[in-house]
Scaffold this active site. Structure first.
Site, PDB file in Angstrom:
ATOM      1  N   SER A   1      -9.712  -0.761   7.188  1.00 39.59           N
ATOM      2  CA  SER A   1      -9.302  -0.610   5.979  1.00 39.59           C
ATOM      3  C   SER A   1      -8.676  -1.649   5.168  1.00 39.59           C
ATOM      4  O   SER A   1      -8.448  -1.741   4.109  1.00 39.59           O
ATOM      5  CB  SER A   1      -8.298   0.695   5.813  1.00 39.59           C
ATOM      6  OG  SER A   1      -8.871   1.887   5.534  1.00 39.59           O
TER       7      SER A   1
ATOM      8  N   LYS B   1       0.981  -1.103   0.014  1.00 43.28           N
ATOM      9  CA  LYS B   1       0.087  -0.126  -0.094  1.00 43.28           C
ATOM     10  C   LYS B   1       0.825   1.253  -0.101  1.00 43.28           C
ATOM     11  O   LYS B   1       2.070   1.221   0.603  1.00 43.28           O
ATOM     12  CB  LYS B   1      -0.839   0.011   1.247  1.00 43.28           C
ATOM     13  CG  LYS B   1      -1.884   1.132   1.246  1.00 43.28           C
ATOM     14  CD  LYS B   1      -2.687   1.117   2.454  1.00 43.28           C
ATOM     15  CE  LYS B   1      -3.799   2.029   2.729  1.00 43.28           C
ATOM     16  NZ  LYS B   1      -4.682   1.867   3.965  1.00 43.28           N
TER      17      LYS B   1
ATOM     18  N   SER C   1      -9.801   1.544   3.264  1.00 37.99           N
ATOM     19  CA  SER C   1      -8.652   2.356   2.151  1.00 37.99           C
ATOM     20  C   SER C   1      -7.783   1.570   1.425  1.00 37.99           C
ATOM     21  O   SER C   1      -7.221   2.047   0.447  1.00 37.99           O
ATOM     22  CB  SER C   1      -8.176   3.633   3.037  1.00 37.99           C
ATOM     23  OG  SER C   1      -7.425   3.003   3.926  1.00 37.99           O
TER      24      SER C   1
END
Ligand code: GLN
Length: 491
Positions: free
Chosen positions: A172, A60, A148
């Site tokens: 997330s 990420k 997210s």
């Protein structure tokens, strides 16, 4: 467990898939050339026997990787190259993982749609529902991937890579894992180092992984967990590797699972509720599980407390982005007139999205002297209440873990999402509790909805009972077959 892809070029296959499916917008930036080079190098050296050796992975874009862009999907950091590598990423590299790219996300990990400054991640299952060949930018055809950490979830769910790194501050990892149809594991707070992971809410943030089977989650977690001198919030006890399926399958202890009434909220769709109930029925029939209804009465206040506490920490964390030391710097400066504050204001207005600015504003408001007790202190009380709720069900009701929903309905299209007024998400009610209490939680895919989207559920376990949680998840998931997506077959 090594996929046979490693015998040819696993990295090349991952790159091909990522390039072929650009429409999903899973990456903010790539390290394709470096990854191919590394693959060549390490195939000659073959330094260790890690089950992760030679495997392409994605991380990420809020984890630092030295000399590589670390943007947090924000214009503020669009040109920021990290000066060092985060502990977790370094440990993955040391195990022979090959980083292929950085994944797209919500700006600074705030949100549930993975829609930051570089556009939205699309849910890979959207591509199974259209015959259109050019769906690029077609927001009426593409669906939200959750967030997210949506880029990591989508890439694993579509089988571009088998493992990806994400972060879970309020859900997330679990939210996009459920939406995209893969596993997502948020370990207990304090097991995985946060050094070099861009801070959102320090006291909730937890790194964690996405994978297509539980063993891979375990391999990845084993590779990175444990003390780090650079992160004082970590447990100092040496980490003992989690057992993988070979050893787990022998365990046959009867498991007591709690069903939290307070998670059965009005917004939960009947189809998603039915999926939850059906799994309970099926598992009851095996005779290996007992289910108990349990009460977590602080749940209705948990989202508000999360929102307030997270905004306060965000307001403080975001103060470092002033455009002076690094990051975006406004060009629109009147040298004769503008003060430091003016420059700061312009820099932030031009480079931070609405949600990020909204949370900074809200956090500063809650922290005003006259509001502090009313909001911040009161939310800390709720946080304590949430923690006590869990403690009570684990200790007094004697349950091993909780089984609960992760999201309440199928994903909406990107076009619908654009119309919706979403600063905070209602679905966070399912996920924030585990972060408020620092508990381990794992989201797993159960079946497809009538519209053909994955429905996921989650297990939440007692603090540091990560091994037990993984074992239970493994046992549960071995009782059925989820139809995992594999978009690479169509290349
Ligand atoms: N949806 C939550 C938020 O926007 C979760 C964020 C996260 O876990 N990073 O705060």
């Amino acid at each position: 467990m090594l996929s046979n892809k490693t015998t040819s070029s696993a990295v090349r296959s991952a790159i091909n898939a990522l390039q072929h499916y650009k429409v999903l917008n899973t990456l903010t930036n790539d390290c394709f050339d470096k990854a191919l080079e590394t693959e060549q190098q390490i195939s000659i050296e073959k330094k260790n026997n890690s089950p992760l050796y030679g495997r392409p992975i994605l991380i990420k874009d809020n984890f630092c990787l030295r000399d590589t862009l670390t943007t947090c999907a924000s214009k503020m950091l669009a040109n920021f190259r990290a000066p060092y590598t985060s502990t977790i990423v370094q440990r993955l590299i040391d195990h022979g993982c090959i980083i292929v790219g950085k994944t797209n996300m919500d700006e600074f990990a705030m949100g549930v749609a993975s829609w930051g400054a570089f556009g939205p991640v699309a849910n890979p299952w959207s591509l199974t529902k259209t015959t259109m060949t050019n769906v690029e930018n077609n927001k009426t055809v593409l669906h939200v991937a959750g967030g997210s950490s949506g880029g990591s979830a989508a890439a694993v769910a579509a089988n571009f890579v088998s493992i990806a790194l994400g972060s879970d501050t309020g859900g997330s990892i679990r939210n996009p894992a459920a939406r995209c149809g893969c596993y997502g594991f948020k370990p207990s707070y304090g097991l995985l180092s946060r050094l070099g992971m861009v801070a959102l809410v320090n006291s909730f943030d937890s790194p964690g992984f996405f994978a297509r089977n539980i063993d891979d989650l375990i391999f990845a977690t084993n590779a990175v967990a444990g003390p780090d001198d650079e992160d004082a919030t970590l447990l100092s006890k040496p980490f003992e590797n989690f057992k993988t399926s070979n050893e787990l399958s022998k365990e046959k202890k009867k498991i007591i699972i709690g069903l939290p009434d307070d998670y059965d909220v009005n917004t939960l769709s009947s189809e998603y509720r039915l999926c939850w109930q059906d799994l309970v029925h099926r598992l009851t029939e095996t005779g290996e599980y007992t289910f108990k209804r349990v009460q977590l009465p602080y749940t209705p206040y948990s989202n508000a407390a999360y929102t307030i506490l997270s905004s306060c920490e965000i307001a403080s964390n975001m103060a470092r982005y002033d455009g002076i030391k690094y990051g975006y710097h406004t060009k629109n400066i009147d040298k004769n007139k503008d003060t430091y504050e003016d420059i700061l204001k312009k820099t932030r207005d031009e480079s931070l999205g609405e949600r990020v600015r909204g949370r900074i504003l809200a956090g500063n408001y809650y922290l005003l002297e006259e509001n502090y007790d009313k909001y911040f202190v009161q939310s800390q009380r709720v946080r304590r209440g949430v923690m006590n709720d869990y403690k009570k069900v684990f200790e007094e009701d004697k349950i091993d873990c909780l089984l609960a929903p992760v999201v309440s309905n199928d994903p909406i299209t990107l076009a619908e999402y654009e119309q919706a007024d979403d600063i905070f998400s209602e679905d966070d009610i399912f996920t924030v509790g585990a972060n408020l209490a620092g508990l381990p939680a794992l989201s797993f895919p159960v079946r497809l909805s009538s519209k053909g989207f994955p429905i996921g559920l989650q297990l939440i376990g007692p603090f540091l009972k990560d091994q037990e949680l993984l074992s239970t998840a493994y046992r549960i998931c071995s009782t059925y077959q989820f139809p995992f997506l594999d978009l690479t077959k169509q290349i």
